[in-house]
Scaffold this motif. Structure first.
Motif, PDB file in Angstrom:
ATOM      1  N   UNK A 193      -7.233 -48.126  68.123  1.00 59.46           N
ATOM      2  CA  UNK A 193      -7.642 -47.790  66.765  1.00 59.46           C
ATOM      3  C   UNK A 193      -8.681 -46.672  66.808  1.00 59.46           C
ATOM      4  N   UNK A 194      -8.762 -45.960  65.714  1.00 59.82           N
ATOM      5  CA  UNK A 194      -9.857 -45.020  65.486  1.00 59.82           C
ATOM      6  C   UNK A 194     -10.513 -45.456  64.187  1.00 59.82           C
ATOM      7  N   UNK A 195     -11.787 -45.833  64.276  1.00 59.91           N
ATOM      8  CA  UNK A 195     -12.533 -46.279  63.101  1.00 59.91           C
ATOM      9  C   UNK A 195     -13.629 -45.261  62.836  1.00 59.91           C
ATOM     10  N   UNK A 196     -13.537 -44.593  61.690  1.00 55.85           N
ATOM     11  CA  UNK A 196     -14.482 -43.550  61.310  1.00 55.85           C
ATOM     12  C   UNK A 196     -15.325 -44.089  60.169  1.00 55.85           C
ATOM     13  N   UNK A 197     -16.650 -44.084  60.355  1.00 52.83           N
ATOM     14  CA  UNK A 197     -17.510 -44.688  59.331  1.00 52.83           C
ATOM     15  C   UNK A 197     -18.956 -44.263  59.518  1.00 52.83           C
ATOM     16  N   UNK A 198     -19.742 -44.518  58.469  1.00 53.14           N
ATOM     17  CA  UNK A 198     -21.199 -44.437  58.536  1.00 53.14           C
ATOM     18  C   UNK A 198     -21.706 -45.828  58.197  1.00 53.14           C
ATOM     19  N   UNK A 199     -22.566 -46.379  59.060  1.00 55.82           N
ATOM     20  CA  UNK A 199     -23.036 -47.742  58.839  1.00 55.82           C
ATOM     21  C   UNK A 199     -24.447 -47.908  59.395  1.00 55.82           C
ATOM     22  N   UNK A 200     -25.101 -48.951  58.948  1.00 53.90           N
ATOM     23  CA  UNK A 200     -26.431 -49.242  59.473  1.00 53.90           C
ATOM     24  C   UNK A 200     -26.339 -49.824  60.884  1.00 53.90           C
ATOM     25  N   UNK A 201     -25.336 -50.688  61.136  1.00 56.29           N
ATOM     26  CA  UNK A 201     -25.200 -51.349  62.433  1.00 56.29           C
ATOM     27  C   UNK A 201     -23.718 -51.445  62.775  1.00 56.29           C
ATOM     28  N   UNK A 202     -23.345 -51.166  64.033  1.00 58.98           N
ATOM     29  CA  UNK A 202     -21.959 -51.246  64.501  1.00 58.98           C
ATOM     30  C   UNK A 202     -21.851 -52.319  65.570  1.00 58.98           C
ATOM     31  N   UNK A 203     -20.906 -53.251  65.388  1.00 61.89           N
ATOM     32  CA  UNK A 203     -20.656 -54.334  66.336  1.00 61.89           C
ATOM     33  C   UNK A 203     -19.205 -54.233  66.783  1.00 61.89           C
ATOM     34  N   UNK A 204     -18.990 -54.121  68.097  1.00 60.72           N
ATOM     35  CA  UNK A 204     -17.643 -54.002  68.640  1.00 60.72           C
ATOM     36  C   UNK A 204     -17.435 -55.121  69.645  1.00 60.72           C
ATOM     37  N   UNK A 205     -16.323 -55.859  69.501  1.00 55.79           N
ATOM     38  CA  UNK A 205     -16.038 -56.969  70.401  1.00 55.79           C
ATOM     39  C   UNK A 205     -14.565 -56.966  70.793  1.00 55.79           C
ATOM     40  N   UNK A 206     -14.312 -56.984  72.095  1.00 51.51           N
ATOM     41  CA  UNK A 206     -12.956 -57.140  72.650  1.00 51.51           C
ATOM     42  C   UNK A 206     -11.976 -56.100  72.109  1.00 51.51           C
ATOM     43  N   UNK A 207     -12.368 -54.840  72.176  1.00 50.15           N
ATOM     44  CA  UNK A 207     -11.493 -53.744  71.748  1.00 50.15           C
ATOM     45  C   UNK A 207     -11.036 -52.942  72.967  1.00 50.15           C
ATOM     46  N   UNK A 208      -9.829 -52.374  72.873  1.00 55.65           N
ATOM     47  CA  UNK A 208      -9.229 -51.650  73.988  1.00 55.65           C
ATOM     48  C   UNK A 208      -8.709 -50.298  73.503  1.00 55.65           C
ATOM     49  N   UNK A 209      -8.929 -49.243  74.316  1.00 56.05           N
ATOM     50  CA  UNK A 209      -8.383 -47.899  74.060  1.00 56.05           C
ATOM     51  C   UNK A 209      -8.662 -47.421  72.640  1.00 56.05           C
TER      52      UNK A 209
END
Length: 108
Positions: A64-80
């Motif tokens: 995936x490609x996730x494009x955003x503006x955020x205060x906090x980014x949390x990423x869990x168990x993502x691939x490629x």
């Protein structure tokens, strides 16, 4: 005849939460502002999210490609996956993330 305009404070609309679940081979443009946003179980997607006031969570996604503006980014168990994200703090990485890239915020 004279016209006058009064400037009254504008009523602020409450922000909604965004949940994107199990999307495949999709391009999503979700451009309104959100309070929280979660992207879960998506594959082969491009997801553009408007401003997220608090946390953007991306969990269990592949390619995936996730494009955003955020205060906090949390990423869990993502691939490629690629994250061109503007965030006010360092991202939180949890679980088994592999071959993920971070890039400057850019929607071009």
């Amino acid at each position: 005849s004279s016209s006058s305009s009064s400037s009254q404070p504008q009523q602020e609309m409450p922000l909604r939460d965004l949940h994107v679940n199990h999307c495949h081979d999709a391009h999503l443009y979700l451009l309104e502002p959100y309070r929280f946003a979660t992207v879960f179980g998506c594959t082969d997607c491009t997801i553009v999210v408007g401003a997220v006031k608090a946390m953007l969570r991306v969990v269990g996604c592949e390619r995936v490609q996730v494009i955003a503006a955020c205060r906090r980014l949390y990423i869990s168990s993502c691939v490629d996956s690629v994250f061109p994200v503007f965030t006010a703090s360092h991202p939180i990485l949890a679980g088994d993330n592999r071959s993920c890239q971070f890039a400057p915020y850019n929607t071009a």
